[in-house]
Design an enzyme around this catalytic site. Structure first.
Site, PDB file in Angstrom:
ATOM      1  N   LYS A  96      56.933  12.998  -1.482  1.00 31.59           N
ATOM      2  CA  LYS A  96      55.488  12.791  -1.661  1.00 31.59           C
ATOM      3  C   LYS A  96      54.827  14.123  -1.929  1.00 31.59           C
ATOM      4  O   LYS A  96      55.052  15.095  -1.201  1.00 31.59           O
ATOM      5  CB  LYS A  96      54.900  12.172  -0.368  1.00 31.59           C
ATOM      6  CG  LYS A  96      53.405  11.911  -0.458  1.00 31.59           C
ATOM      7  CD  LYS A  96      53.116  10.570  -1.097  1.00 31.59           C
ATOM      8  CE  LYS A  96      51.672  10.402  -1.518  1.00 31.59           C
ATOM      9  NZ  LYS A  96      51.399  10.905  -2.895  1.00 31.59           N
ATOM     10  N   GLN A 117      54.746  21.487   1.021  1.00 31.85           N
ATOM     11  CA  GLN A 117      54.412  20.070   1.191  1.00 31.85           C
ATOM     12  C   GLN A 117      55.312  19.422   2.246  1.00 31.85           C
ATOM     13  O   GLN A 117      54.871  18.553   3.003  1.00 31.85           O
ATOM     14  CB  GLN A 117      54.585  19.354  -0.157  1.00 31.85           C
ATOM     15  CG  GLN A 117      53.905  18.010  -0.239  1.00 31.85           C
ATOM     16  CD  GLN A 117      52.406  18.101  -0.516  1.00 31.85           C
ATOM     17  OE1 GLN A 117      51.991  18.833  -1.391  1.00 31.85           O
ATOM     18  NE2 GLN A 117      51.609  17.368   0.230  1.00 31.85           N
ATOM     19  N   LYS A 120      53.846  20.350   5.568  1.00 30.19           N
ATOM     20  CA  LYS A 120      52.520  19.741   5.689  1.00 30.19           C
ATOM     21  C   LYS A 120      52.651  18.256   6.009  1.00 30.19           C
ATOM     22  O   LYS A 120      52.008  17.729   6.919  1.00 30.19           O
ATOM     23  CB  LYS A 120      51.766  19.921   4.363  1.00 30.19           C
ATOM     24  CG  LYS A 120      50.365  19.361   4.349  1.00 30.19           C
ATOM     25  CD  LYS A 120      49.805  19.255   2.930  1.00 30.19           C
ATOM     26  CE  LYS A 120      49.799  20.577   2.188  1.00 30.19           C
ATOM     27  NZ  LYS A 120      49.034  20.496   0.907  1.00 30.19           N
ATOM     28  N   LYS A 132      56.728  18.123  -5.256  1.00 32.22           N
ATOM     29  CA  LYS A 132      55.617  18.568  -6.090  1.00 32.22           C
ATOM     30  C   LYS A 132      56.066  18.491  -7.532  1.00 32.22           C
ATOM     31  O   LYS A 132      57.268  18.554  -7.816  1.00 32.22           O
ATOM     32  CB  LYS A 132      55.242  20.016  -5.754  1.00 32.22           C
ATOM     33  CG  LYS A 132      53.816  20.353  -6.100  1.00 32.22           C
ATOM     34  CD  LYS A 132      52.857  19.805  -5.047  1.00 32.22           C
ATOM     35  CE  LYS A 132      51.422  20.046  -5.375  1.00 32.22           C
ATOM     36  NZ  LYS A 132      50.571  19.773  -4.190  1.00 32.22           N
ATOM     37  N   GLY A 171      47.521  13.626  -7.177  1.00 33.94           N
ATOM     38  CA  GLY A 171      46.854  14.699  -7.912  1.00 33.94           C
ATOM     39  C   GLY A 171      47.024  16.065  -7.277  1.00 33.94           C
ATOM     40  O   GLY A 171      47.492  16.203  -6.148  1.00 33.94           O
ATOM     41  N   ASP A 172      46.645  17.082  -8.027  1.00 39.77           N
ATOM     42  CA  ASP A 172      46.541  18.469  -7.561  1.00 39.77           C
ATOM     43  C   ASP A 172      45.666  19.149  -8.623  1.00 39.77           C
ATOM     44  O   ASP A 172      44.891  18.462  -9.315  1.00 39.77           O
ATOM     45  CB  ASP A 172      47.926  19.120  -7.434  1.00 39.77           C
ATOM     46  CG  ASP A 172      47.892  20.430  -6.634  1.00 39.77           C
ATOM     47  OD1 ASP A 172      47.835  20.376  -5.400  1.00 39.77           O
ATOM     48  OD2 ASP A 172      47.894  21.525  -7.253  1.00 39.77           O
ATOM     49  N   THR A 216      40.751  15.712   1.009  1.00 40.94           N
ATOM     50  CA  THR A 216      41.264  17.061   1.255  1.00 40.94           C
ATOM     51  C   THR A 216      40.120  17.964   1.723  1.00 40.94           C
ATOM     52  O   THR A 216      40.247  18.676   2.735  1.00 40.94           O
ATOM     53  CB  THR A 216      41.933  17.633  -0.007  1.00 40.94           C
ATOM     54  OG1 THR A 216      42.861  16.675  -0.494  1.00 40.94           O
ATOM     55  CG2 THR A 216      42.651  18.932   0.304  1.00 40.94           C
ATOM     56  N   ASN A 247      38.054  19.392  -6.939  1.00 40.52           N
ATOM     57  CA  ASN A 247      38.081  18.276  -5.989  1.00 40.52           C
ATOM     58  C   ASN A 247      37.966  18.752  -4.536  1.00 40.52           C
ATOM     59  O   ASN A 247      37.142  18.242  -3.771  1.00 40.52           O
ATOM     60  CB  ASN A 247      39.378  17.486  -6.198  1.00 40.52           C
ATOM     61  CG  ASN A 247      39.573  16.436  -5.132  1.00 40.52           C
ATOM     62  OD1 ASN A 247      40.215  16.682  -4.106  1.00 40.52           O
ATOM     63  ND2 ASN A 247      38.988  15.270  -5.327  1.00 40.52           N
ATOM     64  N   SER A 384      46.612   9.877   1.345  1.00 46.21           N
ATOM     65  CA  SER A 384      47.559   9.265   0.400  1.00 46.21           C
ATOM     66  C   SER A 384      48.518   8.342   1.146  1.00 46.21           C
ATOM     67  O   SER A 384      48.848   7.246   0.665  1.00 46.21           O
ATOM     68  CB  SER A 384      48.378  10.344  -0.310  1.00 46.21           C
ATOM     69  OG  SER A 384      47.671  10.895  -1.389  1.00 46.21           O
TER      70      SER A 384
HETATM   71  P1  NDP Z   1      40.877  21.155  -9.214  1.00 45.95           P
HETATM   72  O1  NDP Z   1      41.600  21.235 -10.484  1.00 45.95           O
HETATM   73  O2  NDP Z   1      39.988  19.991  -8.948  1.00 45.95           O
HETATM   74  O3  NDP Z   1      39.996  22.464  -8.974  1.00 45.95           O
HETATM   75  C1  NDP Z   1      40.591  23.719  -8.937  1.00 45.95           C
HETATM   76  C2  NDP Z   1      39.505  24.757  -8.772  1.00 45.95           C
HETATM   77  O4  NDP Z   1      40.118  26.019  -8.549  1.00 45.95           O
HETATM   78  C3  NDP Z   1      38.638  24.906 -10.002  1.00 45.95           C
HETATM   79  O5  NDP Z   1      37.362  25.337  -9.603  1.00 45.95           O
HETATM   80  C4  NDP Z   1      39.380  25.986 -10.786  1.00 45.95           C
HETATM   81  O6  NDP Z   1      38.565  26.716 -11.684  1.00 45.95           O
HETATM   82  C5  NDP Z   1      39.869  26.882  -9.673  1.00 45.95           C
HETATM   83  N1  NDP Z   1      41.127  27.518 -10.077  1.00 45.95           N
HETATM   84  C6  NDP Z   1      42.285  26.903 -10.395  1.00 45.95           C
HETATM   85  N2  NDP Z   1      43.209  27.780 -10.773  1.00 45.95           N
HETATM   86  C7  NDP Z   1      42.615  28.969 -10.689  1.00 45.95           C
HETATM   87  C8  NDP Z   1      43.074  30.278 -10.954  1.00 45.95           C
HETATM   88  N3  NDP Z   1      44.315  30.526 -11.383  1.00 45.95           N
HETATM   89  N4  NDP Z   1      42.197  31.289 -10.724  1.00 45.95           N
HETATM   90  C9  NDP Z   1      40.941  31.032 -10.287  1.00 45.95           C
HETATM   91  N5  NDP Z   1      40.464  29.809 -10.039  1.00 45.95           N
HETATM   92  C10 NDP Z   1      41.293  28.801 -10.238  1.00 45.95           C
HETATM   93  O7  NDP Z   1      42.010  21.265  -8.072  1.00 45.95           O
HETATM   94  P2  NDP Z   1      41.929  20.851  -6.535  1.00 45.95           P
HETATM   95  O8  NDP Z   1      40.555  21.078  -6.008  1.00 45.95           O
HETATM   96  O9  NDP Z   1      42.540  19.509  -6.402  1.00 45.95           O
HETATM   97  O10 NDP Z   1      42.938  21.889  -5.881  1.00 45.95           O
HETATM   98  C11 NDP Z   1      42.523  23.143  -5.349  1.00 45.95           C
HETATM   99  C12 NDP Z   1      43.569  23.670  -4.399  1.00 45.95           C
HETATM  100  O11 NDP Z   1      43.745  22.728  -3.314  1.00 45.95           O
HETATM  101  C13 NDP Z   1      44.963  23.875  -4.969  1.00 45.95           C
HETATM  102  O12 NDP Z   1      45.575  24.963  -4.296  1.00 45.95           O
HETATM  103  C14 NDP Z   1      45.694  22.592  -4.578  1.00 45.95           C
HETATM  104  O13 NDP Z   1      47.085  22.780  -4.525  1.00 45.95           O
HETATM  105  C15 NDP Z   1      45.103  22.365  -3.200  1.00 45.95           C
HETATM  106  N6  NDP Z   1      45.180  21.019  -2.675  1.00 45.95           N
HETATM  107  C16 NDP Z   1      44.716  19.941  -3.397  1.00 45.95           C
HETATM  108  C17 NDP Z   1      44.782  18.675  -2.854  1.00 45.95           C
HETATM  109  C18 NDP Z   1      44.219  17.494  -3.550  1.00 45.95           C
HETATM  110  O14 NDP Z   1      44.250  16.403  -2.955  1.00 45.95           O
HETATM  111  N7  NDP Z   1      43.681  17.597  -4.750  1.00 45.95           N
HETATM  112  C19 NDP Z   1      45.400  18.435  -1.530  1.00 45.95           C
HETATM  113  C20 NDP Z   1      45.767  19.648  -0.828  1.00 45.95           C
HETATM  114  C21 NDP Z   1      45.688  20.870  -1.405  1.00 45.95           C
HETATM  115  P3  NDP Z   1      38.657  26.425 -13.259  1.00 45.95           P
HETATM  116  O15 NDP Z   1      38.070  25.063 -13.430  1.00 45.95           O
HETATM  117  O16 NDP Z   1      37.863  27.507 -13.873  1.00 45.95           O
HETATM  118  O17 NDP Z   1      40.115  26.473 -13.606  1.00 45.95           O
HETATM  119  O1  2IT Z   2      48.839  19.670  -1.904  1.00 50.97           O
HETATM  120  C1  2IT Z   2      48.659  18.487  -1.579  1.00 50.97           C
HETATM  121  O2  2IT Z   2      48.777  18.105  -0.413  1.00 50.97           O
HETATM  122  C2  2IT Z   2      48.258  17.540  -2.632  1.00 50.97           C
HETATM  123  N1  2IT Z   2      48.064  17.943  -3.773  1.00 50.97           N
HETATM  124  C3  2IT Z   2      48.113  16.078  -2.307  1.00 50.97           C
HETATM  125  C4  2IT Z   2      49.444  15.394  -2.328  1.00 50.97           C
HETATM  126  C5  2IT Z   2      49.390  13.888  -2.182  1.00 50.97           C
HETATM  127  O3  2IT Z   2      50.473  13.316  -2.332  1.00 50.97           O
HETATM  128  O4  2IT Z   2      48.344  13.305  -1.903  1.00 50.97           O
END
Ligand code: NDP
Ligand code: 2IT
Length: 452
Positions: A96, A117, A120, A132, A171-172, A216, A247, A384
């Site tokens: 997952k 992961q 976590k 992943k 998603g991520d 998240t 997100n 999830s």
């Molecule tokens: P999104 O794509 O929705 O948003 C990512 C954000 O981070 C955007 O504002 C983006 O800016 C910025 N960003 C991404 N890459 C870079 C980079 N290389 N340098 C600077 N800024 C960057 O992703 P999420 O919000 O889903 O994910 C954010 C973090 O949270 C990640 O580390 C992800 O692994 C983690 N995460 C996500 C989960 C989820 O359910 N979605 C669960 C747990 C952890 P820009 O638009 O300019 O690229």
């Molecule tokens: O980093 C994370 O925990 C995620 N991107 C969510 C993974 C999931 O299966 O919901």
């Protein structure tokens, strides 16, 4: 062999092996080193974990899939990307973990994320293994039709490796509702199965769970709220900085505001905005969720109270609490010092591994609270797992019920980090607590299932 700083001899030897077997994958090395640094006390207390060579097996993904993704862009040109799925560990349940679409994606990033992961998911206490995946595809600037064709091409290979009892992506970065819809549609078309439990983060009318979109960010804030409560404090009146504006960041901001704090800054990859009146979430959502725009547009929409910058660091903005929620290694040692100088006392990771090892060291040594992503951002994957539970029973829960489960899960993870840290002689050390609590749960299941 040279002993690695912070690791005992056995761990140091295994770490050297990891470096040699996975050359050039620095994020993967970093994630392993960070866990290994915590494991000394548990290996000293329980020899079974060393004897069974569990550590060596834990560092080697069970399966690594790399594939070509060919698709045709709007101009009729064939584009080639690389797709990945790393099925890291299935001791506790089906693989997952999310899918990331970002040009920086390569095997080392996917392995670091899959490794994190695994721990976590163990911390959530739910029956899910670790994985992943993703691609070096850049969704920015692509039309909906291009994103759809890319997702269909990606799933045309991925479908054979996933399934509700096998591997369940979500998603991520760069992958959310739109992409999951296209991915699910293609899975259904190829397999002729409406297998809801094969993906999570689905739309609410077709098998998705309430609260998954928010989970998240909300979860990170609930975790931080538990930290505050353990110190007799609350979010009331706290000044908060959240990096990113995707997100995780958006829903972290929403929950901080609901709990009485004020988020004064957020960012994207081109800069940050500071709004002393508190980030206006409707404006932010309009820019980021509805129009897929840039954070700099916030300044023009909100007027004079806003500073837009593309070269200052968001970590120079004074705050009580920082929630790095963008990407790995976005907060370094210098940033951590700037945060501390300006009065920040709590850093909780909404992103995966956003703090560099130097930043973690600076924060920990100063006595500030550091909450690692594998604990603080586990609310997304936990919800999830709640989505999988609803899909398996063909049920759908209310927002209130689902959110109350999330709150309970985050409290449970928080308490288990603190109790484990206490048990292993490091009271208040959330990293050590998270790593040991996650490790023992996975390792016990691996030992019980034999050498496989
Ligand atoms: P999104 O794509 O929705 O948003 C990512 C954000 O981070 C955007 O504002 C983006 O800016 C910025 N960003 C991404 N890459 C870079 C980079 N290389 N340098 C600077 N800024 C960057 O992703 P999420 O919000 O889903 O994910 C954010 C973090 O949270 C990640 O580390 C992800 O692994 C983690 N995460 C996500 C989960 C989820 O359910 N979605 C669960 C747990 C952890 P820009 O638009 O300019 O690229
Ligand atoms: O980093 C994370 O925990 C995620 N991107 C969510 C993974 C999931 O299966 O919901």
């Amino acid at each position: 062999m040279v002993e690695m700083p912070g690791l005992d001899e056995k761990l140091s030897d295994i770490y050297q092996e990891v470096l040699a077997r996975n050359p050039g994958e620095m994020e993967f090395h970093q994630a392993i080193h960070e866990v290994f640094e915590s494991l000394g006390p548990v290996l000293a207390k329980h020899t079974k974990y060393g004897d069974e060579a569990v550590l060596r097996r834990l560092c080697e993904p069970e399966r690594q899939i790399i594939f070509r993704v060919s698709w045709v862009d709007d101009a009729g040109t064939v584009q080639i990307n690389r797709g990945f799925r790393v099925e890291f560990n299935s001791a506790l349940g089906p693989y997952k973990g999310g899918l990331r679409f970002h040009p920086s994606v390569y095997l080392g990033i996917v392995k670091f994320l899959g490794f994190e992961q695994t721990f976590k998911n163990a911390l959530t206490g739910m029956p899910i293994g670790g994985a992943k995946g993703g691609s070096d595809f850049e969704p920015k600037g692509r039309s909906d039709a291009e994103v759809m064709r890319f997702c269909q091409a990606f799933m045309t290979e991925l479908y054979r490796h996933i399934g509700e009892h096998t591997d369940v992506p979500a998603g991520d970065i760069g992958v959310a509702g739109r992409e999951l819809g296209y991915l699910f549609g293609q899975y259904k078309r190829i397999t002729n199965r409406y297998e809801s439990g094969v993906l999570t983060g689905k739309g609410l009318t077709w098998g998705g769970s309430q609260v998954r979109t928010e989970a998240t960010g909300y979860g990170t804030v609930y975790f931080t709220n538990e930290i505050l409560k353990s110190r007799g404090e609350s979010f009331d009146g706290q000044r908060v900085v959240v990096s990113g504006s995707g997100n995780v960041a958006i829903y972290a901001i929403e929950k901080v505001h609901q709990l009485g704090g004020t988020v004064v800054a957020c960012s994207d990859s081109s800069g940050c905005v500071v709004d002393e009146n508190g980030i206006d979430l409707e404006v932010l959502k309009d820019i980021k969720l509805r129009r897929r725009g840039r954070i700099s547009e916030y300044a023009s929409l909100r007027g004079g109270t806003v500073i837009s910058t593309s070269n200052g660091s968001i970590w120079d903005v004074p705050c009580d609490i920082a929630l790095p929620s963008a990407t790995q290694n976005e907060l370094n040692g210098r940033d951590a010092k700037a945060l501390l100088t300006n009065g920040c006392r709590i850093v909780a990771e909404g992103a995966n591994m956003p703090c560099t090892p130097e930043a973690v060291e600076v924060l920990t040594e100063s006595g500030a609270v550091f909450a690692p992503g594998k604990a603080a951002n586990a609310g997304g994957v936990a919800t999830s797992a709640l989505e999988m539970q609803q899909n398996a029973s063909r049920d759908s829960w209310t927002f209130e019920h689902t959110e109350s489960r999330l709150v309970e899960i985050m409290r449970g993870i928080h308490d288990s980090c603190l109790e484990t840290a206490e048990e292993y002689g490091a009271p208040g050390n959330y990293s050590l607590g998270a790593n040991i609590a996650g490790f023992t749960r996975v390792a016990d299941a691996m030992i019980a299932q034999g050498v496989i």
